[in-house]
Design an enzyme around this catalytic site. Structure first.
Site, mmCIF file in Angstrom:
data_model
loop_
_atom_site.group_PDB
_atom_site.id
_atom_site.type_symbol
_atom_site.label_atom_id
_atom_site.label_comp_id
_atom_site.label_asym_id
_atom_site.label_seq_id
_atom_site.Cartn_x
_atom_site.Cartn_y
_atom_site.Cartn_z
ATOM 1 C CD1 TRP A 1 -2.951 1.386 1.163
ATOM 2 C CD2 TRP A 1 -1.375 1.943 2.168
ATOM 3 N NE1 TRP A 1 -3.730 2.704 1.365
ATOM 4 C CE2 TRP A 1 -2.152 2.851 2.296
ATOM 5 C CE3 TRP A 1 -0.275 2.934 2.775
ATOM 6 C CZ2 TRP A 1 -2.204 4.931 2.440
ATOM 7 C CZ3 TRP A 1 -0.378 4.085 3.389
ATOM 8 C CH2 TRP A 1 -1.153 4.907 2.996
ATOM 9 C CG HIS A 2 3.734 2.136 3.145
ATOM 10 N ND1 HIS A 2 3.083 1.041 4.147
ATOM 11 C CD2 HIS A 2 3.316 3.051 4.029
ATOM 12 C CE1 HIS A 2 2.721 1.150 4.961
ATOM 13 N NE2 HIS A 2 2.977 2.866 5.494
ATOM 14 N N GLY A 3 3.691 1.487 -1.036
ATOM 15 C CA GLY A 3 4.336 2.162 -2.178
ATOM 16 C C GLY A 3 4.839 0.457 -3.100
#
Lengths: 439, 367
Positions: free
Chosen positions: A281-283
């Site tokens: 989700w963060h990247g």
């Protein structure tokens, strides 16, 4: 001509509003399911297109290259719409709640659009649940001195954390982490500690500003951080860090996957998958996946070890000294989290390996202990961190605004003046965007 | 409603001292000389009176130039413009004619235009303009003009073609910004720093120290604005200078040449337009290329391409072609070896000795 990037928020809002209404007309989950699926496809599709398409194309290219197949694929470079990771999850939580029957669909398009794009929390959360936020748009919010004062206090504390601590530490961290080969082991160690506080102060600072702003307007947003570095276990850490995201994953992924129901293997698999996706989700970067995987591993090992020690009747260390026990447990947990932050911040997996290697070997060559800081700047950075943690110790589980509001008048105003002048004198005002804006 | 109003007003009243304190500290300290200028005005008036001055620090050089040119009693036959690499050039080097040195530390194309604009306003154009050109003048990443001389810069810019409207708007924005800076936290920090490290105290409100003669020990500024080196600077050995060059390279790399990947066509065009304007107005132009220390020159000509693609050789080649095309005299070279210079002819990586510059002009006069 507006692009898809400009319209992403509008598309997400309109689709979920419409899907919610359609689901509301149908009583059985089976009839509602196609609309939920459509909502998931649109929202996750938008998120994947903007966030992960480039990464996926690169992975595909490497795969084709390794198979000696034609591998010239166009790698799209799409600018990420601001806040997309946050508002897509926010609208998805609405769609899922309506599907489950936990929430009546919102009939007012304006209020629903406001729920999706509420400005204090649009860019970087907290990720609000519709059951919590939507009803607030139906209430009157008369001016309330206590509420406005608390909101201002929280904002002030947020600005202090962001401008005095996070931005300042970022200078040191960037200088070291962006040049691992030129940094000594001790500098990398210090930069890692600094990053732990930088990311906390940056993200919680933003949350405080967002929550404080909403409070001034009369709206109540959920708490997003609760002194996470005082956690005595990884499980507790995740109940105190980025609470809105961790509870989202718990309610909409972990529990539907089965949670801890079923076999131990299945349970551990669910945990690992949730943390892996949390990292993703963060990247779209393998460093975030590594970070998520580490936390998943910690969680599983913690559960496994606790069960084993309990089964063999292992006595709890420092059982008669609960304070010492909690302090040691908090220190240990902090260092587990610290190790994982190396991967989160490193520019690549090879950089992370180099950083760890140079730290482990106590590499002496390269930038020294002060790094890009003068002795004075280092003292300010360390002093600011110690001050913040002292405040955290004193406030306990009370929120900062309430804690300050309970002090005598002269202490309150002395605190406001001290914080404001600390920001003016020690704040770093160059253009350092909030870390979580990039997600 | 009343409760809200009372709350807001009471809180504003309690917090009002903060911006007032910030504005007071910023205005009274004023490290970048945005509001005052009385210090620079006094420096200029002492120099215009014919005295040599010492122990002046942290002043806005552009503002000193502005007050000096505005106070000139008569036209000067020779004016030198450039960076600190040309600041030691004095009257004796250019044939003992009436002279002024308008060089400013870190000068760029904008400074030449701005200071020339000051002369145009006074109607006192010099007879000969010696332009000390540094290789960064076509590097658009370091383009800048100090606020103190920005208005004359825009006036020349308007003459050379760019839209006046945008310049006026920029000037308006620049003047507004000066008052916004009164409440700026960054400027507040600069002011506090200036007070703590004593640099604020180095701009005394009292009388400025006039050197009885060209005092050698501390360095000074002559009445023609040229600079006298201090004893310490003049006595540096080649070994010390070489170490200074190494330190400079390690700490800050190529001065003003980072990100220099093209001779910016707009800046080239601006420079050529400026030269044409100056010549049209009857001013004779001499181009001066102050040399670099041999070790520093070697470093500059071998920069990594991610730092700078353009090298000092490219700039010099262009200027030589330009000088020939326009029939301009060109003195000096960035390459010290081309001038028969050695390491002992420099006080650091960037700055030749005063005698070195004098030799340049002497040799140019013989040719």
């Amino acid at each position: 001509m507006p692009t898809l990037r400009d319209c992403a928020l509008m598309v997400s809002t309109l689709v979920d509003y419409w899907m919610g209404l359609e689901m509301g007309k149908r009583s059985s989950p089976a009839e509602r399911r196609p609309f939920l699926v459509l909502s998931l496809i649109v929202n996750l599709g938008l998120l994947c297109a903007f966030k992960y398409l480039g990464f996926l194309c690169e992975v595909m290219r490497l795969l084709l290259y390794s198979l000696n197949l034609p591998h010239e694929l166009p790698v799209p470079e799409l600018l990420l719409p601001v806040g997309i990771s946050f508002y897509t999850f926010q609208t998805l939580s609405y769609s899922i709640d309506v599907y489950r029957g936990d929430k009546e669909p919102e009939k007012h398009l304006g209020r629903f659009a406001l729920y999706v794009s509420f400005f204090p929390q649009l860019v970087a959360g907290p990720i609000e649940r519709s059951r919590r936020l939507l009803p607030q748009f139906y209430k009157e919010h008369p001016f309330d001195i206590t509420r406005v004062s608390n909101g201002l206090r929280q904002m002030l504390w947020g600005f202090f954390k962001k401008l005095v601590i996070a931005n300042r530490l970022g200078v040191y961290v960037d200088a070291v982490y962006d040049n691992p080969a030129d940094s000594s082991g001790i500098a990398i160690l210090i930069a890692t500690y600094f990053f732990a506080f930088q990311i906390y102060c940056d993200f919680s600072g933003y949350s405080d500003i967002a929550i404080g702003t909403a409070r001034i307007l009369g709206y109540d947003l959920m708490e997003n951080f609760r002194r996470p570095y005082f956690s005595t276990s990884i499980r507790e850490f995740w109940s105190r860090w980025h609470i809105s995201l961790s509870t989202w994953f718990r309610d909409y992924l972990y529990i539907p996957l089965g949670g801890n129901r079923g076999s131990t293997t299945r349970w551990f698999l669910n945990i690992f998958l949730v943390f892996l996706l949390s990292g993703l989700w963060h990247g779209a970067n393998s460093t975030f996946l590594e970070w998520g995987a580490l936390h998943g591993t910690y969680f599983i090992l913690f559960i496994g070890l606790s069960r084993f020690l309990h089964a063999v009747g292992w006595p709890r260390p420092f059982a008669r000294h609960p304070r010492i026990r909690r302090a040691l447990a908090a220190l240990f947990t902090f260092h587990l989290v610290l190790f994982a932050w190396i991967f989160f911040r490193a520019n690549s997996v090879s950089d992370a390996a180099q950083l760890i290697g140079r730290m482990a070997c106590a590499e002496a060559s390269g930038v020294g202990i002060l790094g890009p800081f003068s002795a004075r700047k280092m003292a300010i950075a360390v002093g600011a961190i110690l001050f913040m943690e002292l405040v955290h110790l004193c406030q306990g589980e009370t929120d900062i605004a309430t804690y300050v509001s309970e002090r005598p008048l002269w202490i309150r105003w002395a605190t406001y003046y001290a914080l404001i002048f600390a920001i003016l004198c020690l704040g770093v005002f160059d253009q350092s965007p909030f870390i979580y804006f990039q997600f | 409603m009343k409760q809200r109003r009372t709350f807001i007003l009471s809180r504003l009243a309690m917090l009002a001292p903060i911006p007032l304190v910030v504005a007071f500290v910023n205005y009274t300290t004023d490290p970048a000389s945005l509001y005052g200028g009385s210090y620079e005005e006094r420096i200029a008036s002492v120099l215009l009176a014919g005295d040599t001055i010492q122990f002046v620090y942290d002043y806005d050089e552009g503002r000193v130039q502005k007050h000096y040119v505005e106070g000139l009693p008569a036209r000067r036959e020779v004016a030198v413009m450039g960076s600190s690499r040309a600041r030691q050039i004095h009257r004796g080097m250019t044939g003992d004619r009436s002279f002024v040195n308008n060089a400013v530390s870190g000068a760029n194309l904008e400074h030449y235009l701005a200071i020339y604009g000051l002369y145009r306003r006074r109607g006192l154009l010099p007879g000969t303009l010696v332009l000390g050109l540094d290789p960064w003048i076509f590097n658009e990443t370091v383009a800048d003009c100090p606020a103190s001389i920005r208005s004359s810069y825009y006036q020349i810019l308007a003459l050379l073609g760019p839209e006046v409207y945008h310049n006026v708007l920029r000037e308006y924005k620049a003047s507004i910004r000066i008052y916004v800076e009164l409440f700026s936290p960054s400027y507040f920090q600069e002011s506090i720093r200036a007070r703590l490290d004593g640099s604020a105290a180095r701009r005394p409100a009292g009388a400025l120290r006039v050197a009885p003669a060209a005092s050698q020990e501390a360095g000074a500024i002559r009445s023609d604005l040229s600079r006298i080196l201090s004893d310490a600077q003049r006595r540096r050995s080649p070994t010390e200078v070489r170490q200074m060059v190494r330190n400079r390279i390690a700490e800050s790399g190529a001065f003003m040449l980072q990100g220099y990947h093209a001779l910016d066509p707009q800046r080239v065009s601006l420079f050529e337009g400026f030269l044409a304007l100056v010549q049209e107005e009857g001013v004779q132009v001499v181009l001066l290329l102050p040399p670099f220390h041999p070790a520093y020159y070697d470093y500059l000509t071998t920069l990594k391409s991610n730092v700078s693609t353009v090298t000092v050789r490219d700039v010099e080649a262009y200027l030589k072609v330009l000088a020939q095309a326009k029939g301009l005299r060109l003195v000096g070279s960035y390459d010290p070896l081309a001038l028969g210079l050695t390491a002992s002819d420099f006080i650091d990586g960037l700055h030749p000795r005063t005698e070195t510059l004098a030799k340049l002009f002497r040799d140019a006069g013989k040719r």
